[in-house]
Design a protein around this motif. Structure first.
Motif, short mmCIF file in Angstrom:
data_model
loop_
_atom_site.label_atom_id
_atom_site.label_comp_id
_atom_site.label_asym_id
_atom_site.label_seq_id
_atom_site.Cartn_x
_atom_site.Cartn_y
_atom_site.Cartn_z
N MET A 1 0.85 -1.17 0.00
CA MET A 1 0.00 0.00 0.00
C MET A 1 0.90 1.24 0.00
N ASN A 2 0.63 2.15 -0.92
CA ASN A 2 1.47 3.34 -0.98
C ASN A 2 1.10 4.31 0.15
N PRO A 3 2.02 5.20 0.50
CA PRO A 3 1.78 6.10 1.64
C PRO A 3 0.60 7.04 1.44
N LEU A 4 0.32 7.45 0.20
CA LEU A 4 -0.80 8.34 -0.05
C LEU A 4 -2.13 7.66 0.28
N ARG A 5 -2.27 6.42 -0.16
CA ARG A 5 -3.50 5.67 0.13
C ARG A 5 -3.61 5.38 1.63
#
Length: 86
Positions: A1-5
């Motif tokens: 999971m990317n940090p923005l999500r």
């Protein structure tokens, strides 16, 4: 999971925890159970902290353009008040 999500999910979960903690905590005041009230109202600071951390994470990891945004120029109208005073 990317940090923005992850940051967006943190904001959402934090908002839900805050709302649930406040609503159910104040509703528990009618029951009078001191332990239940403190536990439910204790969710509120956790939710606020989670939402704030998520907001910081979103701001720091959102994609940005190469050039910074410019200030918008104010529109000048031929019949504005400044031209009537001259």
């Amino acid at each position: 999971m990317n940090p923005l999500r992850l940051g967006r999910w943190m904001v959402l979960i934090g908002a839900i925890l805050t709302a649930v903690g406040l609503i159910t905590g104040f509703a528990a005041l009618t029951i009078g159970d001191r332990g239940l009230i403190l536990n439910l109202l204790g969710l509120t600071p956790v939710g606020v902290l989670l939402a704030f951390s998520g907001t910081v994470l979103v701001v720091l990891t959102e994609p940005r353009g190469d050039t910074p945004p410019t200030e918008p120029e104010s529109p000048t109208h031929p019949h504005s008040e400044s031209t009537k005073l001259k």
